[in-house]
Design an enzyme around this catalytic site. Sequence first.
Site, PDB file in Angstrom:
ATOM      1  N   ASN A   9      62.298  74.975  -7.398  1.00 16.43           N
ATOM      2  CA  ASN A   9      62.355  76.429  -7.269  1.00 16.43           C
ATOM      3  C   ASN A   9      63.521  76.753  -6.338  1.00 16.43           C
ATOM      4  OD1 ASN A   9      61.951  79.128  -6.799  1.00 16.43           O
ATOM      5  ND2 ASN A   9      60.025  78.898  -5.687  1.00 16.43           N
ATOM      6  N   LYS A  11      64.793  79.534  -5.721  1.00 19.70           N
ATOM      7  CA  LYS A  11      64.663  80.854  -5.077  1.00 19.70           C
ATOM      8  C   LYS A  11      65.990  81.627  -5.205  1.00 19.70           C
ATOM      9  CE  LYS A  11      61.029  78.952  -2.258  1.00 19.70           C
ATOM     10  NZ  LYS A  11      60.248  79.001  -1.036  1.00 19.70           N
ATOM     11  N   HIS A  95      54.198  83.607  -7.290  1.00 19.10           N
ATOM     12  CA  HIS A  95      54.653  82.948  -6.059  1.00 19.10           C
ATOM     13  C   HIS A  95      54.293  83.827  -4.856  1.00 19.10           C
ATOM     14  CE1 HIS A  95      57.145  81.147  -2.992  1.00 19.10           C
ATOM     15  NE2 HIS A  95      57.217  80.077  -3.767  1.00 19.10           N
ATOM     16  N   GLU A  97      55.804  84.483  -2.207  1.00 16.04           N
ATOM     17  CA  GLU A  97      56.870  85.370  -1.709  1.00 16.04           C
ATOM     18  C   GLU A  97      56.883  86.672  -2.495  1.00 16.04           C
ATOM     19  OE1 GLU A  97      60.087  82.549  -1.982  1.00 16.04           O
ATOM     20  OE2 GLU A  97      59.314  81.491  -0.230  1.00 16.04           O
ATOM     21  N   GLU A 167      49.947  76.205  -3.517  1.00 20.44           N
ATOM     22  CA  GLU A 167      50.975  76.348  -2.483  1.00 20.44           C
ATOM     23  C   GLU A 167      50.392  77.085  -1.289  1.00 20.44           C
ATOM     24  OE1 GLU A 167      55.241  75.990  -4.057  1.00 20.44           O
ATOM     25  OE2 GLU A 167      54.670  78.082  -4.171  1.00 20.44           O
ATOM     26  N   GLY A 173      58.238  76.551   3.196  1.00 14.70           N
ATOM     27  CA  GLY A 173      59.457  76.765   3.986  1.00 14.70           C
ATOM     28  C   GLY A 173      59.282  76.545   5.472  1.00 14.70           C
ATOM     29  N   SER A 213      56.796  72.587   1.527  1.00 14.93           N
ATOM     30  CA  SER A 213      57.480  71.582   2.341  1.00 14.93           C
ATOM     31  C   SER A 213      57.399  70.169   1.768  1.00 14.93           C
ATOM     32  CB  SER A 213      56.966  71.624   3.785  1.00 14.93           C
ATOM     33  OG  SER A 213      57.259  72.890   4.364  1.00 14.93           O
TER      34      SER A 213
HETATM   35  P1  PGA Z   1      59.401  74.862   0.154  1.00 15.50           P
HETATM   36  O1  PGA Z   1      59.018  75.979  -0.928  1.00 15.50           O
HETATM   37  O2  PGA Z   1      59.460  73.549  -0.589  1.00 15.50           O
HETATM   38  O3  PGA Z   1      60.738  75.276   0.684  1.00 15.50           O
HETATM   39  O4  PGA Z   1      58.330  74.852   1.176  1.00 15.50           O
HETATM   40  C1  PGA Z   1      58.097  75.738  -1.950  1.00 15.50           C
HETATM   41  C2  PGA Z   1      57.930  76.956  -2.804  1.00 15.50           C
HETATM   42  O5  PGA Z   1      58.017  78.075  -2.282  1.00 15.50           O
HETATM   43  O6  PGA Z   1      57.731  76.854  -4.022  1.00 15.50           O
END
Ligand code: PGA
Length: 259
Positions: A9, A11, A95, A97, A167, A173, A213
């Site tokens: 992903n 982003k 997601h 976010e 998640e 993140g 992460s």
């Molecule tokens: P990250 O994000 O690996 O940077 O923690 C995962 C995600 O948001 O899908």
Amino acid sequence: MRMPLCVANWKMYGTLAEARPLAAGVRDGLRRAKDVETVLCPPFTALSAVGEILAGSNVGLGAQNCHPEPSGAHTGEIAPPMLAELGCRYVILGHSERRRELCETDELINRKLRAALAHGLTPILCVGETAEERRQGLTFTTVEGQLRAGLAEVPVETMTGVVLAYEPVWAIGTGANATPAQAAEVHGYLRGLLSELASKDAASAIRIVYGGSVKPENAEVLAAEAEIDGALVGGASLNAQGFVTIVKKTARAGAVRGN
Ligand code: PGA
């Protein structure tokens, strides 16, 4: 046996100048990879270019979102048939976010998910609790609500066309991944719910990947868990070599698990 799946992903990262070498690096690094499926989800603007780079390779293309309608007066939105036309096979939905920043509701995510299925895309439905919800002992309640609402009105026979991503919001993140045991516990719970919503056979065929992460250092221990079918990778997927390592380690753990 569920085929392990690793999804990148990206982003809101990746101008064409950045996306092209990143996609080519992943494609070349995974030329001989087997026993694993890999998907790159670049920003919309790079889908076409990345699709051309991945054509004929063993790395697939996915998008990070879609609109629930096939077309219409929705300024700035992207419809599922537009993604399918570009060769996308997957789409990330729900997601955290987007849930948080754009106030996406379970109801909207469900409409998107059904639209994606109707246009031949495999939805990757994200669920996960916040740190506060975990602290209050609401992890299972939260993911159960998101799962039930996300899959509402999806016919049982098409449910195997969905991928779930657990998640935990607190792990995204932050560098602080869920432990393999924490993730496996929630994956097991979700699989139990899928048995109830669909059937035991369907539940055992649906892949549940972990995100939050994931890095080259923890990919193998996570994928070694019987309930963890791969990874949804954000930050660490922006480095071709690092992501290739994650995919290879996931494949290796999956193969060991399968024996
Ligand atoms: P990250 O994000 O690996 O940077 O923690 C995962 C995600 O948001 O899908």
